[in-house]
Scaffold this active site. Structure first.
Site, PDB file in Angstrom:
ATOM      1  N   SER A  59       0.784  -1.243   0.000  1.00  0.00           N
ATOM      2  CA  SER A  59       0.000   0.000   0.000  1.00  0.00           C
ATOM      3  C   SER A  59       0.811   1.285   0.000  1.00  0.00           C
ATOM      4  O   SER A  59       0.227   2.367  -0.125  1.00  0.00           O
ATOM      5  CB  SER A  59      -0.966   0.009   1.192  1.00  0.00           C
ATOM      6  OG  SER A  59      -2.085  -0.799   0.911  1.00  0.00           O
ATOM      7  N   LYS A  62       0.202   3.889  -2.702  1.00  0.00           N
ATOM      8  CA  LYS A  62      -0.768   4.992  -2.641  1.00  0.00           C
ATOM      9  C   LYS A  62      -0.115   6.360  -2.514  1.00  0.00           C
ATOM     10  O   LYS A  62      -0.774   7.382  -2.742  1.00  0.00           O
ATOM     11  CB  LYS A  62      -1.745   4.746  -1.488  1.00  0.00           C
ATOM     12  CG  LYS A  62      -2.589   3.481  -1.644  1.00  0.00           C
ATOM     13  CD  LYS A  62      -3.547   3.304  -0.473  1.00  0.00           C
ATOM     14  CE  LYS A  62      -4.477   2.110  -0.674  1.00  0.00           C
ATOM     15  NZ  LYS A  62      -3.842   0.834  -0.292  1.00  0.00           N
ATOM     16  N   SER A 119      -5.888   3.474   4.471  1.00  0.00           N
ATOM     17  CA  SER A 119      -5.327   2.714   3.352  1.00  0.00           C
ATOM     18  C   SER A 119      -6.433   2.127   2.479  1.00  0.00           C
ATOM     19  O   SER A 119      -6.396   0.963   2.069  1.00  0.00           O
ATOM     20  CB  SER A 119      -4.406   1.595   3.855  1.00  0.00           C
ATOM     21  OG  SER A 119      -3.475   1.237   2.860  1.00  0.00           O
TER      22      SER A 119
END
Length: 464
Positions: A59, A62, A119
C-alpha cells in the site's frame, strides 16, 4: 581544452579522511530486506541497504496515487467525485476500504484522507479515475510519472498496491517518489495528520465515517518519536510489511523507506533504529567553495567574443560524525565553450572516498556563469557574411541592419537559455542533480573529429 576538472579540498593535502581513532562501522541492526535514508531537501542518500533490489510495495503505492491526485487538484480539494461501479467492485475480497458505494458523491479531500489514513483501496480506485478518467488511465499516469522521475525499478499495475507480479518498486525509487510527493500542494498536510478525520454523510451514506492514524511512531508507546512527522505503511503476503517515513529534527528532514519487514512490529522497530541512528550520527556541514574559477570562451557567429566565468560553489551536505570534509573530491563538469543561443550547463559533483560510514556520493550542484553581459557589451563583432562589397548605399544599409538584427537575436536567444549570475555571497544551498548535463553543442564550423567525447553516464539500476 579540457572538458572536466577535478580538485581536492585544500585540507586534503594535510589530512586523511578518517580520524585516527575511527571505530568499526556499527550501523543499525534491522530485519527488513532493504532500506534507504534520503535527505528530503537535497536528495542525498546517507544510509542504504539493498536499495536497488526490486520488491513489492503493497500500500505504499498509494503515495504516488495521492500525489498525482493532488498535482491535478492544485489545492481544489472540494471537488465532487462520483464513485463508479469499477471503483467499488474491482477489489479482492477482504481488501481495506472505507465502504464507498456506486453512485456515491464524495469530496476529493475525504477520499484522500481515507486513502492515506485507512489505506482505502476503493479510495485509491476513485483517485485513479479522477487522475486518468478510468482506473487504467490513472495507472498509466502513475507509470508515466515514474518514467518522468527517471525510475527504472518501479512499475504499477494498480493504484492501491494489491499484489501483482508486475507491480514492484525499490527502496531508492520510493524515496524519490516520496520526495517528489512532498512538493505537491497539500500532500505534507495529509501525509502528516495524526488527529482523526471525519467524513460527513453523503447521498448514499447517512452516517459519518471517521479515519484514524495507526502509526505507532506518531501516537504513543515504545516506538513514539518526536521527529516522526508522516508515514504510509503497507502489507500483503508477498510484500510482507512495507513502511515509508518522513521525519524532521533540528532542521534536518529525512525520508526513510523499509521494504519486506518480516512482522508488523518489525517495521516500527526498524524505522526507529534507522532514524535514531541517522539523527545521532549525521549533521549538516558546509563544504567551502574551492578557490579556483574557470574561464569559458563565449562564441557567436563563429568567432570568440571573450570569456565568461564559471564560479565554484559551496555545498551543505549531511556527514557522518566519524568523517570530516578532508579528502572530499570536487569534480567540475564544464563545457568547452559557451555558444550564444545554445544551452549551457555546468555542474560540480562532491564525493567522499570509499568508506564504511555512508555512501561516497554527496551530490551535485549546478554552477552559474557570469560575465556574458560584459562580453556582449564590449563586442563590436559584425558577421562578415552580412557585409557586401557593393558600394550601393541601400545594400550597405540593409547589410548593416541585418548585422544588428543578428546580434540582437543572439542576445535574446542567450537570455532565453536561462543564464544567471552567481547568487549573492552567503551559505549556498544546493540540490541533487539526478542526471549529468551534456556538453554544449559545438558550432557547425568545428570538424566532427574535433568534437570532445561526452562523459560516460551511469545508467539507473534496472530490475533484478
Amino acid at each position: 581544452m579540457k572538458k572536466f576538472f577535478t580538485a581536492l579540498c585544500a585540507a586534503a593535502l594535510a589530512a586523511a579522511l578518517f580520524a585516527p581513532a575511527a571505530l568499526a562501522y556499527q550501523g543499525p541492526s534491522v530485519s527488513c530486506e532493504a532500506y534507504i535514508v534520503m535527505d528530503a531537501d537535497t536528495g542525498q542518500v546517507i544510509m542504504e541497504k539493498n536499495a536497488d533490489e526490486v520488491l513489492y510495495p503493497a500500500s505504499i503505492t498509494k503515495i504516488m496515487t495521492m500525489a498525482l491526485a493532488l498535482e491535478k487538484a492544485q489545492g481544489e480539494l472540494d471537488t465532487q467525485l462520483t464513485v463508479s461501479y469499477d471503483a467499488v467492485h474491482q477489489l479482492e475480497y477482504g481488501s481495506s476500504h472505507i465502504a464507498l458505494q456506486e453512485g456515491e458523491v464524495v469530496r476529493l479531500e475525504d477520499v484522500l484522507y481515507g486513502t492515506q489514513m485507512e489505506s482505502a483501496n476503493d479510495g485509491a480506485n476513485v483517485l485513479a479515475e479522477y487522475i486518468g478518467g478510468t482506473i487504467q488511465g490513472g495507472v498509466d499516469a502513475m507509470n508515466a510519472k515514474a518514467a518522468e522521475l527517471g525510475l527504472s525499478g518501479t512499475h504499477y499495475m494498480n493504484p492501491h498496491g494489491l499484489h501483482d507480479d508486475e507491480h514492484y518498486t525499490t527502496a531508492r525509487d520510493m524515496a524519490i517518489i516520496t520526495r517528489w510527493a512532498l512538493t505537491m500542494p497539500g500532500f505534507e498536510e495529509i501525509f502528516c495528520r495524526t488527529d482523526p478525520w471525519t467524513m460527513e454523510a453523503t447521498n448514499k451514506q447517512p452516517q459519518q465515517r471517521v479515519f484514524h492514524c495507526t502509526d505507532w511512531m506518531r501516537i504513543s508507546g515504545d516506538y513514539y518519536r518526536t521527529y516522526a512527522k508522516g508515514s504510509k505503511n503497507g502489507f500483503h503476503d508477498q510484500a510482507l510489511t512495507t513502511f515509508v517515513n518522513y521525519a524532521e529534527q533540528n532542521g534536518i528532514r529525512l525520508i526513510s523507506v523499509e521494504l519486506k519487514c518480516q512482522q508488523l512490529e518489525d517495521k516500527f522497530r526498524d524505522a526507529c533504529a534507522i532514524l535514531d541512528y541517522a539523527y545521532e550520527n549525521f549533521s549538516r556541514v558546509e563544504i567551502p567553495a574551492p578557490d579556483e574559477a574557470f574561464q569559458v570562451p563565449v562564441v557567436g557567429g563563429g568567432e570568440a567574443l571573450g570569456n565568461a566565468l564559471v564560479q565554484p560553489k559551496s555545498a551543505a551536505v549531511l556527514l557522518n560524525k566519524n568523517l570530516s570534509t578532508d579528502g572530499i573530491t570536487v569534480d567540475y563538469q564544464i563545457p568547452d565553450q559557451y555558444v550564444l543561443g545554445q544551452p549551457f550547463a555546468a555542474s560540480v559533483t562532491y564525493s567522499l572516498p570509499e568508506n564504511d560510514y555512508q555512501p561516497s556520493e554527496l551530490g551535485s550542484a549546478q554552477l552559474s556563469v557570469s560575465g556574458i553581459d560584459e562580453v556582449l557589451a564590449a563586442s563590436t563583432y559584425v558577421p562578415a557574411s552580412s557585409l557586401q562589397p557593393e558600394k550601393n548605399p541601400v545594400g550597405i544599409a540593409v547589410a548593416a541592419a541585418a548585422a544588428v538584427m543578428a546580434l540582437v537575436l543572439g542576445v535574446r536567444l542567450w537570455r532565453r537559455a536561462g543564464s544567471k549570475k552567481p547568487a549573492a555571497a552567503g551559505p549556498a544551498q544546493w540540490e541533487i542533480i539526478t542526471r549529468k548535463p551534456l556538453p554544449a553543442e559545438p558550432p557547425p564550423w568545428e570538424k566532427e573529429a574535433d568534437r570532445p567525447a561526452p562523459r560516460s553516464q551511469t545508467k539507473p539500476p534496472s530490475r533484478d
